[in-house]
Design a protein around this motif. Sequence first.
Motif, PDB file in Angstrom:
ATOM      1  N   LEU A  64      63.523  19.765  66.106  1.00 22.37           N
ATOM      2  CA  LEU A  64      62.363  20.624  66.195  1.00 22.37           C
ATOM      3  C   LEU A  64      62.334  21.624  65.054  1.00 22.37           C
ATOM      4  CD1 LEU A  64      60.115  20.579  68.201  1.00 22.37           C
ATOM      5  CD2 LEU A  64      61.319  22.251  69.582  1.00 22.37           C
ATOM      6  N   PHE A 111      59.473  22.000  62.229  1.00 22.75           N
ATOM      7  CA  PHE A 111      58.758  23.239  61.953  1.00 22.75           C
ATOM      8  C   PHE A 111      58.850  23.616  60.479  1.00 22.75           C
ATOM      9  CE2 PHE A 111      59.185  24.748  66.548  1.00 22.75           C
ATOM     10  CZ  PHE A 111      57.870  24.453  66.812  1.00 22.75           C
ATOM     11  N   LEU A 121      56.690  21.502  58.364  1.00 26.93           N
ATOM     12  CA  LEU A 121      55.258  21.727  58.571  1.00 26.93           C
ATOM     13  C   LEU A 121      54.786  23.080  58.064  1.00 26.93           C
ATOM     14  CD1 LEU A 121      54.813  20.278  62.163  1.00 26.93           C
ATOM     15  CD2 LEU A 121      53.791  19.378  60.076  1.00 26.93           C
ATOM     16  N   PRO A 152      51.661  24.279  53.388  1.00 24.19           N
ATOM     17  CA  PRO A 152      50.292  23.738  53.470  1.00 24.19           C
ATOM     18  C   PRO A 152      50.126  22.389  52.759  1.00 24.19           C
ATOM     19  CG  PRO A 152      50.345  25.779  52.186  1.00 24.19           C
ATOM     20  CD  PRO A 152      51.702  25.602  52.771  1.00 24.19           C
ATOM     21  N   ARG A 211      51.357  19.752  55.031  1.00 15.84           N
ATOM     22  CA  ARG A 211      50.419  19.469  56.127  1.00 15.84           C
ATOM     23  C   ARG A 211      49.241  18.649  55.618  1.00 15.84           C
ATOM     24  NH1 ARG A 211      51.408  24.754  57.368  1.00 15.84           N
ATOM     25  NH2 ARG A 211      49.359  25.412  56.676  1.00 15.84           N
ATOM     26  N   ALA A 265      47.898  15.115  56.898  1.00 16.90           N
ATOM     27  CA  ALA A 265      46.499  14.876  57.290  1.00 16.90           C
ATOM     28  C   ALA A 265      45.978  13.622  56.594  1.00 16.90           C
ATOM     29  CB  ALA A 265      45.640  16.081  56.947  1.00 16.90           C
ATOM     30  N   ALA A 293      47.462  10.585  58.195  1.00 16.21           N
ATOM     31  CA  ALA A 293      46.935  10.280  59.525  1.00 16.21           C
ATOM     32  C   ALA A 293      45.804   9.264  59.416  1.00 16.21           C
ATOM     33  CB  ALA A 293      46.444  11.549  60.209  1.00 16.21           C
ATOM     34  N   LEU A 294      45.203   9.166  58.226  1.00 13.99           N
ATOM     35  CA  LEU A 294      44.098   8.217  58.018  1.00 13.99           C
ATOM     36  C   LEU A 294      44.611   6.815  57.700  1.00 13.99           C
ATOM     37  CD1 LEU A 294      41.875  10.537  55.800  1.00 13.99           C
ATOM     38  CD2 LEU A 294      41.652  10.132  58.259  1.00 13.99           C
ATOM     39  N   LEU A 304      52.727   7.932  58.410  1.00 10.18           N
ATOM     40  CA  LEU A 304      53.018   9.013  59.337  1.00 10.18           C
ATOM     41  C   LEU A 304      53.872   8.508  60.489  1.00 10.18           C
ATOM     42  CD1 LEU A 304      52.106  11.960  59.694  1.00 10.18           C
ATOM     43  CD2 LEU A 304      50.187  11.107  61.029  1.00 10.18           C
ATOM     44  N   ALA A 321      54.720   9.596  64.218  1.00  6.04           N
ATOM     45  CA  ALA A 321      54.091  10.531  65.162  1.00  6.04           C
ATOM     46  C   ALA A 321      55.056  11.275  66.085  1.00  6.04           C
ATOM     47  CB  ALA A 321      53.069   9.789  66.003  1.00  6.04           C
ATOM     48  N   LEU A 368      55.722  15.173  65.889  1.00  7.70           N
ATOM     49  CA  LEU A 368      54.517  15.966  66.133  1.00  7.70           C
ATOM     50  C   LEU A 368      54.207  16.006  67.619  1.00  7.70           C
ATOM     51  CD1 LEU A 368      52.300  14.645  63.224  1.00  7.70           C
ATOM     52  CD2 LEU A 368      53.443  16.850  63.382  1.00  7.70           C
ATOM     53  N   LYS A 369      54.432  14.889  68.235  1.00  7.54           N
ATOM     54  CA  LYS A 369      54.196  14.833  69.676  1.00  7.54           C
ATOM     55  C   LYS A 369      55.178  15.755  70.400  1.00  7.54           C
ATOM     56  CE  LYS A 369      53.355  11.377  73.248  1.00  7.54           C
ATOM     57  NZ  LYS A 369      52.488  12.264  74.012  1.00  7.54           N
ATOM     58  N   ALA A 401      53.816  19.263  70.147  1.00 15.71           N
ATOM     59  CA  ALA A 401      52.668  19.457  71.030  1.00 15.71           C
ATOM     60  C   ALA A 401      53.135  19.606  72.476  1.00 15.71           C
ATOM     61  CB  ALA A 401      51.701  18.282  70.894  1.00 15.71           C
TER      62      ALA A 401
END
Lengths: 121, 152
Positions: A5, A9, A12, A15, A18, A22, A25-26, A71, A73, A76-77, A80
């Motif tokens: 974790l 952090f 992330l 910027p 990140r 992003a 993610a596409l 990516l 996941a 990130l999960k 969240a």
Amino acid sequence: MSDQLSSTFAALADPTRRAILARLALGETSVTELAEPFQMSMPAVSKHLKVLERAGLIARGREAQWRPCRLEAAPLKTIAEWVEEYRRFWEESFDRLGDYLAQIQNSNPQYKEKTDASGNK
Amino acid sequence: MLQETSSPVAERELRASRLFKAPRPLVYKMWTEAEHIAKWWGPRGFTTTIQAMDVRPGGEWRFILHGPDGTDYPNHTVYEELAPPERLVLRHVSWPHHRMHIDFTEAEGGTRVKVHMVFESEADFQKVVLEYKADKGLRENLDRLEEHIASL
């Protein structure tokens, strides 16, 4: 999990990293393509990718030339879920505290009358 | 009871606030007396066993949260600041290390309690959580990602 974790952090916190996520993610992409919108040198982009890779946020293909980035996941999960746990903790503790306050004020009327030293009702 | 807490905006922020329909000294008491805090601390379905509760600066509060599935979560906390009935600061010694700042203010209709959790890796954590919210594009991607993972 705590180490995972904190490295997530830390990764992330930047910027550019990140923005890289992003973009990823596409869909998966090459390092060259990733570098384009950032106006950064390839070594600078590679450095960010290494941090992301160490944090387990991305994976890179082993194909010699292309080495596509994608990516990952799971971390990130985890974040969240972790944040959601705290949100739920307070939401539900406050519900219970509210119920409990109503209950003790009903059974002990003197609590209802008690006001703070400042005298506000 | 007044229901008004954690707007969706606060979804990913570790601040929580609620207005309680009760006088401030009483609300404060709920946090600093074992017989009371054990009655409400923790999400629904959880119970709390207080092992030690030495309510003074530097004093320890040790407790076990019992989850509905039988899992025990031991917690070790130290009182850093006690300013009844206004403020309480707790330092969470077990992981994840953080401080809990709890402010009690008089408000229309009762007492507002604000909790602010500050994590030790504060800079990183706040950046992530706050900028996450600001970075809508990324967040949407993450939402889609989560949905995707859930569907796997």
